[in-house]
Design a protein around this motif. Structure first.
Motif, short mmCIF file in Angstrom:
data_model
loop_
_atom_site.label_atom_id
_atom_site.label_comp_id
_atom_site.label_asym_id
_atom_site.label_seq_id
_atom_site.Cartn_x
_atom_site.Cartn_y
_atom_site.Cartn_z
N UNK A 184 0.86 -1.17 0.00
CA UNK A 184 0.00 0.00 0.00
C UNK A 184 0.90 1.24 0.00
N UNK A 185 0.62 2.19 -0.89
CA UNK A 185 1.45 3.38 -0.98
C UNK A 185 0.61 4.64 -0.85
N UNK A 186 1.20 5.65 -0.20
CA UNK A 186 0.60 6.97 -0.09
C UNK A 186 1.60 7.97 -0.63
N UNK A 187 1.23 8.70 -1.67
CA UNK A 187 2.14 9.64 -2.33
C UNK A 187 1.74 11.07 -2.01
N UNK A 188 2.72 11.87 -1.62
CA UNK A 188 2.49 13.29 -1.38
C UNK A 188 3.61 14.08 -2.04
N UNK A 189 3.38 15.38 -2.23
CA UNK A 189 4.38 16.29 -2.76
C UNK A 189 4.89 17.18 -1.63
N UNK A 190 6.18 17.37 -1.57
CA UNK A 190 6.79 18.27 -0.59
C UNK A 190 8.13 18.71 -1.13
N UNK A 213 5.33 3.66 2.00
CA UNK A 213 5.02 2.31 1.50
C UNK A 213 4.94 1.33 2.66
N UNK A 214 3.95 0.44 2.64
CA UNK A 214 3.87 -0.60 3.65
C UNK A 214 3.48 -1.92 3.00
N UNK A 215 4.29 -2.95 3.28
CA UNK A 215 3.97 -4.32 2.86
C UNK A 215 3.22 -5.03 3.97
N UNK A 216 2.20 -5.80 3.59
CA UNK A 216 1.39 -6.54 4.56
C UNK A 216 1.43 -8.04 4.27
N UNK A 217 1.35 -8.83 5.34
CA UNK A 217 1.14 -10.27 5.21
C UNK A 217 -0.31 -10.48 4.77
N UNK A 219 -2.05 -13.11 4.56
CA UNK A 219 -2.81 -14.09 5.35
C UNK A 219 -3.32 -13.52 6.66
N UNK A 220 -2.54 -12.62 7.28
CA UNK A 220 -2.90 -12.12 8.60
C UNK A 220 -3.24 -10.63 8.62
N UNK A 221 -2.81 -9.90 7.58
CA UNK A 221 -3.05 -8.47 7.53
C UNK A 221 -2.04 -7.65 8.32
N UNK A 222 -1.06 -8.28 8.95
CA UNK A 222 -0.11 -7.52 9.75
C UNK A 222 0.96 -6.89 8.85
N UNK A 223 1.41 -5.69 9.17
CA UNK A 223 2.50 -5.07 8.41
C UNK A 223 3.81 -5.82 8.64
N UNK A 224 4.58 -6.02 7.57
CA UNK A 224 5.87 -6.70 7.70
C UNK A 224 7.04 -5.79 7.32
N UNK A 225 6.74 -4.66 6.70
CA UNK A 225 7.79 -3.68 6.34
C UNK A 225 7.11 -2.37 6.02
N UNK A 226 7.73 -1.28 6.44
CA UNK A 226 7.26 0.04 6.04
C UNK A 226 8.46 0.87 5.62
N UNK A 227 8.25 1.79 4.71
CA UNK A 227 9.38 2.54 4.16
C UNK A 227 8.93 3.93 3.72
N UNK A 228 9.89 4.85 3.71
CA UNK A 228 9.70 6.18 3.14
C UNK A 228 10.63 6.31 1.94
N UNK A 229 10.06 6.61 0.79
CA UNK A 229 10.82 6.84 -0.44
C UNK A 229 10.77 8.32 -0.77
N UNK A 230 11.90 8.88 -1.19
CA UNK A 230 11.97 10.28 -1.58
C UNK A 230 12.58 10.35 -2.98
N UNK A 231 11.79 10.84 -3.94
CA UNK A 231 12.20 10.94 -5.34
C UNK A 231 12.23 12.41 -5.74
N UNK A 232 13.38 12.95 -6.16
CA UNK A 232 13.45 14.36 -6.54
C UNK A 232 12.56 14.66 -7.74
N UNK A 233 11.76 15.71 -7.62
CA UNK A 233 10.79 16.02 -8.65
C UNK A 233 11.41 16.35 -10.00
#
Length: 247
Positions: A184-190, A213-217, A219-233
């Motif tokens: 699941x990803x959430x994109x914002x501008x800053x 970004x967050x990866x989920x299992x 089968x269980x719905x639990x988060x297994x990894x979360x991350x912040x990505x920064x891409x220069x515009x």
């Protein structure tokens, strides 16, 4: 010229700027090392570093780790397209040379990260910082966190070391019997922070795409990894969805 006093680095930066403008150092060429600047101007390495840092902030100079300082080419760089969620694979498909630098450490989860991972604040996580490279230049940044309760007893615990190094979150979790699917990803501008701009060899305040970004299992719905990505515009555009093909 012998530079001294608090304005020494400004004098040196002006000298280097003038030599670049005069064509002595064309775009892409390597600039004098700190030792060479010391021999030319007669000041400490710290003054030279401050002068180059100022020129980096102005977008005139680019520092390359382990190689030195170079005149930044002013022609626009190729715009990269991020399609879907697998950024590295998408870059390879665009025919660019990719690489990365990374550092992993075990730490206590800060409250915001703990909330994203569904764990308690202070629980141990593996935190990995990435600088992703395109054609040997910094292209985007990633900060990733994984609960040690999931990976801590297995060889996959270090994302970039050991027998499973570099295979990615989805493949590493699969080795643990966890199916994640698309994150699941959430994109914002800053704008870029000063630290991010320095890592990307850009100016602070430049526009950026920030992706949580967050990866989920599955089968269980639990988060297994979360991350912040920064891409220069200035280098990136994002594209989602897939064009249908005719039967």
């Amino acid at each position: 010229m012998t530079a001294s006093g608090p304005s020494a680095y400004l004098q040196v930066a002006e000298q280097i700027r003038g030599r670049i403008a005069a064509g002595e150092y064309p775009p892409g060429s390597q600039l004098p090392s700190l030792a060479e600047l010391q021999a030319q101007y007669g000041y400490s390495h710290g003054v030279g570093q401050s002068a180059y840092r100022l020129l980096e902030q102005e977008g005139v100079v680019r520092a390359k780790q382990g190689r030195g300082y170079f005149v930044r080419a002013q022609e626009p760089r190729r715009v990269l397209v991020r399609r879907g969620t697998d950024t590295a694979a998408g870059l390879a498909a665009q025919g660019v040379e990719v690489g990365r630098r990374s550092q992993s450490t075990t730490e206590a989860a800060a409250p915001p990260i703990a909330e994203r991972l569904g764990i308690e604040p202070g629980d141990p996580v593996m935190h990995t910082s990435y600088v992703h490279l395109v054609d040997e230049e910094p292209a985007y940044l990633v900060e990733s966190w994984e609960p040690m309760a999931i990976t801590g007893q297995d060889l996959v615990v270090l994302p970039e070391a050991g027998p499973h190094a570099g295979i990615g979150v989805v493949a590493r979790m699969a080795l643990l019997g966890i199916t994640t699917g698309d994150p699941v990803e959430r994109l914002t501008a800053r704008v870029l922070t000063r630290a991010e701009a320095q890592a990307l060899a850009l100016l602070p305040g430049a526009p950026a795409l920030a992706i949580r970004r967050t990866h989920y299992d599955r089968a269980t719905g639990r988060p297994v990894e979360t991350a912040d990505l920064v891409l220069p515009g200035e280098r990136w555009t994002a594209e989602y969805g897939e064009r249908p093909t005719a039967d």
